[in-house]
Design a protein around this motif. Structure first.
Motif, short mmCIF file in Angstrom:
data_model
loop_
_atom_site.label_atom_id
_atom_site.label_comp_id
_atom_site.label_asym_id
_atom_site.label_seq_id
_atom_site.Cartn_x
_atom_site.Cartn_y
_atom_site.Cartn_z
N MET A 1 43.66 46.27 34.75
CA MET A 1 43.99 45.02 35.44
C MET A 1 43.74 45.18 36.93
O MET A 1 44.20 46.15 37.54
N THR A 2 43.04 44.23 37.51
CA THR A 2 42.75 44.28 38.95
C THR A 2 43.95 43.74 39.73
O THR A 2 44.51 42.70 39.40
N ARG A 3 44.34 44.46 40.78
CA ARG A 3 45.47 44.02 41.60
C ARG A 3 45.00 42.96 42.60
O ARG A 3 43.81 42.67 42.71
N LEU A 4 45.97 42.39 43.33
CA LEU A 4 45.68 41.24 44.17
C LEU A 4 44.56 41.50 45.17
O LEU A 4 43.65 40.67 45.31
N ASP A 5 44.60 42.64 45.84
CA ASP A 5 43.55 42.92 46.83
C ASP A 5 42.17 42.91 46.19
O ASP A 5 41.20 42.39 46.76
N GLY A 6 42.08 43.49 44.99
CA GLY A 6 40.81 43.53 44.29
C GLY A 6 40.35 42.14 43.86
O GLY A 6 39.16 41.81 43.92
N VAL A 7 41.31 41.32 43.42
CA VAL A 7 40.98 39.96 43.01
C VAL A 7 40.46 39.15 44.20
O VAL A 7 39.47 38.42 44.10
N LEU A 8 41.15 39.29 45.34
CA LEU A 8 40.72 38.56 46.54
C LEU A 8 39.32 39.00 46.98
O LEU A 8 38.49 38.18 47.37
N ALA A 9 39.07 40.29 46.88
CA ALA A 9 37.74 40.80 47.25
C ALA A 9 36.67 40.27 46.30
O ALA A 9 35.56 39.90 46.72
#
Length: 240
Positions: A1-9
């Motif tokens: 699962m991708t965390r928030l920072d990764g999702v935003l990127a």
């Protein structure tokens, strides 16, 4: 699962919008919560109102919107969100001010344009008819309306305004001039994305049978009410 920072990127990289689950829930509550099931006309003493029935897809409660014979008008729409009160609205009970508030709202909306949203399932501020009458019994013994419900282990106000926001959204209304004395109603609509740039007090005449009830709403629940002639809100020049 991708965390928030990764999702935003990831969103920035591929020019994709990023939404939280809470955003999706809020959108669906406003746009998918109610279903329009009827659209007709109801003649009233205040004019021929367009009457729209809605069903809450979660609770299956049925609700009503009454649109003025003059339509909705432009700009923020004059709106009353009225909580069902069988004793006041139907029987004309003088223990509360619900019936006169509804009548006054229909009078204004009929003459000026706008709508009244009538919410079922709000009896007794959301606790139901039987519980409200049990609270009346305790009020007969001297408790006020707040303490009576607390004594019964009931919430003081269990009303929710999600459905009202859904009805307004279905009618294309996103900003209202709200006819209310209750600040919680204002915040309830704003929490679901309805703008409330103006609030107009809905005045009724206090009676010996409901003056203590109105004082309790004013003093313990923050309602913008004038109960006494010497209230400085009734006469701004008064120093009482």
């Amino acid at each position: 699962m991708t965390r928030l920072d990764g999702v935003l990127a990831l969103g920035a990289r591929y020019d994709l919008p990023v939404l939280a689950i809470a955003d999706l829930v809020a959108w669906r509550q406003r746009h998918d919560r109610v279903v329009r099931v009827a659209d007709t006309v109801v003649p009233t003493p205040h004019g021929r109102f367009r009457a729209l029935a809605y069903r809450d897809d979660i609770t299956e409660e049925e609700h009503l919107a009454l649109v003025s014979p003059l339509g909705l008008g432009t700009g923020p729409v004059l709106t009353r969100v009225h909580s069902e009160c069988l004793t006041g609205d139907v029987l004309g009970s003088q223990r509360c001010d619900c019936g006169p508030q509804l009548d006054r709202a229909l009078e204004r909306v009929g003459a000026e344009g706008g709508l009244v949203v009538y919410l079922r399932g709000h009896e007794g501020r959301g606790v139901g008819l039987a519980a409200k009458l049990r609270a009346y019994e305790l009020q007969d013994r001297g408790l006020d309306t707040v303490d009576a419900q607390l004594e019964l282990g009931l919430p003081v106000d269990a009303r929710d305004y999600t459905v009202a926001a859904g009805v307004l959204t279905d009618l294309g209304v996103d900003a209202v001039r709200l006819l209310t004395n209750n600040p919680a109603k204002v915040e309830g609509l704003r929490a679901h994305g309805i703008e409330v740039p103006a609030v107009e007090r809905l005045r009724t005449t206090p009676l010996p049978t409901n003056s203590e009830y109105l004082r309790t709403k004013r003093d313990r629940m923050g309602h913008d009410l004038v109960v006494d002639a010497h209230d400085p809100r009734e006469n701004p020049r008064s120093t009482a």
